[in-house]
Design an enzyme around this catalytic site. Structure first.
Site, PDB file in Angstrom:
ATOM      1  N   ASN A   1      -6.326  -2.641   2.368  1.00  0.00           N
ATOM      2  CA  ASN A   1      -6.304  -4.088   2.550  1.00  0.00           C
ATOM      3  C   ASN A   1      -7.722  -4.611   2.719  1.00  0.00           C
ATOM      4  O   ASN A   1      -8.579  -3.932   3.292  1.00  0.00           O
ATOM      5  CB  ASN A   1      -5.508  -4.463   3.804  1.00  0.00           C
ATOM      6  CG  ASN A   1      -4.021  -4.346   3.615  1.00  0.00           C
ATOM      7  OD1 ASN A   1      -3.515  -4.309   2.499  1.00  0.00           O
ATOM      8  ND2 ASN A   1      -3.297  -4.285   4.713  1.00  0.00           N
TER       9      ASN A   1
ATOM     10  N   ARG B   1       0.831  -1.211   0.000  1.00  0.00           N
ATOM     11  CA  ARG B   1       0.000   0.000   0.000  1.00  0.00           C
ATOM     12  C   ARG B   1       0.862   1.256   0.000  1.00  0.00           C
ATOM     13  O   ARG B   1       0.577   2.214  -0.704  1.00  0.00           O
ATOM     14  CB  ARG B   1      -0.968   0.010   1.179  1.00  0.00           C
ATOM     15  CG  ARG B   1      -2.068  -1.033   1.054  1.00  0.00           C
ATOM     16  CD  ARG B   1      -2.985  -1.032   2.257  1.00  0.00           C
ATOM     17  NE  ARG B   1      -2.185  -1.281   3.458  1.00  0.00           N
ATOM     18  CZ  ARG B   1      -2.429  -0.768   4.653  1.00  0.00           C
ATOM     19  NH1 ARG B   1      -3.450   0.045   4.845  1.00  0.00           N
ATOM     20  NH2 ARG B   1      -1.658  -1.056   5.678  1.00  0.00           N
TER      21      ARG B   1
END
EC number: 3.6.1.7
Length: 99
Positions: free
Chosen positions: A46, A28
């Site tokens: 996520n 990320r």
């Protein structure tokens, strides 16, 4: 994927589901860095099933560069599959964040 029309600002939105070993490896953060370099706004989040959902808005060419980067093999972890969908931008993000 079908070509989406653009919003009045010329921006588009991509929603990309990234499959593979992409959690707990800095994926990320890496995605956020690439998006900010391209001037895109949105997020990388996520999901409980192990995927990362990337939503980004900006010019179509820059979104294509981001999707190509997600598939490049240069990401943290291992990307097995990226499934993306383009749509007109909604304009509901001010920057790119990790969720």
């Amino acid at each position: 994927m079908a070509e989406a029309s653009t919003s009045p600002s010329g921006a588009q939105r991509v929603s990309a589901w990234v499959h593979g070993r992409v959690q707990g490896v800095g994926f990320r953060w890496w995605t956020r860095s690439r998006a900010l370099e391209l001037g895109l706004v949105g997020y990388a989040a996520n999901h409980a099933d192990g995927r990362v959902h990337v939503v980004a808005e900006g010019p179509r060419g820059d979104l294509d560069v981001l999707v190509a980067a997600l598939r490049s093999g240069d990401t943290p972890g291992r990307v097995d599959l990226v499934v993306e969908d383009f749509a007109p931008a909604r304009g509901d993000h001010a920057t790119f964040v990790e969720r």
